[in-house]
Design a protein around this motif. Structure first.
Motif, PDB file in Angstrom:
ATOM      1  N   LEU A  53       0.816  -1.214   0.000  1.00 25.94           N
ATOM      2  CA  LEU A  53       0.000   0.000   0.000  1.00 25.94           C
ATOM      3  C   LEU A  53       0.850   1.265   0.000  1.00 25.94           C
ATOM      4  CD1 LEU A  53      -2.724  -1.025   2.606  1.00 25.94           C
ATOM      5  CD2 LEU A  53      -2.910  -1.044   0.111  1.00 25.94           C
ATOM      6  N   ASP A  54       2.161   1.103   0.208  1.00 21.50           N
ATOM      7  CA  ASP A  54       3.097   2.226   0.263  1.00 21.50           C
ATOM      8  C   ASP A  54       2.608   3.288   1.252  1.00 21.50           C
ATOM      9  OD1 ASP A  54       5.385   3.679  -0.319  1.00 21.50           O
ATOM     10  OD2 ASP A  54       4.417   4.764  -1.969  1.00 21.50           O
ATOM     11  N   THR A  55       2.329   2.836   2.471  1.00 22.37           N
ATOM     12  CA  THR A  55       1.802   3.753   3.478  1.00 22.37           C
ATOM     13  C   THR A  55       2.306   3.410   4.864  1.00 22.37           C
ATOM     14  OG1 THR A  55      -0.216   4.882   4.180  1.00 22.37           O
ATOM     15  CG2 THR A  55      -0.332   2.489   3.998  1.00 22.37           C
ATOM     16  N   LEU A  56       2.210   4.403   5.736  1.00 23.41           N
ATOM     17  CA  LEU A  56       2.606   4.256   7.135  1.00 23.41           C
ATOM     18  C   LEU A  56       1.429   4.603   8.038  1.00 23.41           C
ATOM     19  CD1 LEU A  56       5.989   6.214   7.117  1.00 23.41           C
ATOM     20  CD2 LEU A  56       5.707   3.740   7.066  1.00 23.41           C
ATOM     21  N   TYR A  57       1.336   3.901   9.145  1.00 18.28           N
ATOM     22  CA  TYR A  57       0.388   4.233  10.196  1.00 18.28           C
ATOM     23  C   TYR A  57       1.171   4.329  11.500  1.00 18.28           C
ATOM     24  CZ  TYR A  57      -3.870   3.549   7.480  1.00 18.28           C
ATOM     25  OH  TYR A  57      -4.876   3.677   6.579  1.00 18.28           O
ATOM     26  N   ALA A  58       0.717   5.202  12.378  1.00 16.12           N
ATOM     27  CA  ALA A  58       1.340   5.339  13.687  1.00 16.12           C
ATOM     28  C   ALA A  58       0.346   4.901  14.755  1.00 16.12           C
ATOM     29  CB  ALA A  58       1.754   6.788  13.940  1.00 16.12           C
ATOM     30  N   VAL A  59       0.800   4.053  15.657  1.00 18.91           N
ATOM     31  CA  VAL A  59       0.002   3.676  16.821  1.00 18.91           C
ATOM     32  C   VAL A  59       0.568   4.481  17.981  1.00 18.91           C
ATOM     33  CG1 VAL A  59      -0.655   1.824  18.393  1.00 18.91           C
ATOM     34  CG2 VAL A  59      -0.514   1.374  15.938  1.00 18.91           C
TER      35      VAL A  59
END
Length: 124
Positions: A53-59
């Motif tokens: 998905l070429d994406t980042l998520y932050a928790v």
């Protein structure tokens, strides 16, 4: 009319048996709710990526709760269900299932939601 027969085992767990219901006899065990400490919640905090998905998520930890953030989306609140399972406040992130490595460290998560495919995000 149905009947419920509770049975307490080992002083804590509870087993319920339902009889005479429309769907037949059923029984089930109570599952202890996961009530993580702040220290336990911090294990999940970090940045996660998905190459496909070429994406980042932050928790992140916000006011004692986990939140899943993305620059283009509103934060999604994550509520603990059981260890390593969190319910999301978005239909696209209904359930996050965190994965652990051989050292028992959080290494990523998968998403169960309205998507056709399971996506795995790896902790950076």
């Amino acid at each position: 009319m149905g009947r419920v027969d509770p049975e307490v085992k080992d002083g804590e767990s509870l087993r319920l048996a339902f009889s005479g219901t429309n769907v037949g006899d059923m029984s089930g065990e109570r599952i202890a709710l996961f009530k993580p400490t702040l220290e336990q919640l911090n294990e999940y905090a970090g940045t996660y990526s998905n190459e496909e998905l070429d994406t980042l998520y932050a928790v992140t930890l916000q006011n004692g709760k986990l939140a899943l953030g993305h620059p283009r989306l509103n934060d999604i609140t994550l509520s603990p269900d059981e260890r390593d399972y969190f319910v999301g406040s978005s239909p696209y992130f209904r359930m996050l299932i965190f994965k652990r490595d051989e050292q028992n460290k959080v290494s990523g998560f998968s998403v169960d939601g309205r998507l056709e495919k399971e996506f795995v995000f790896l902790k950076r």
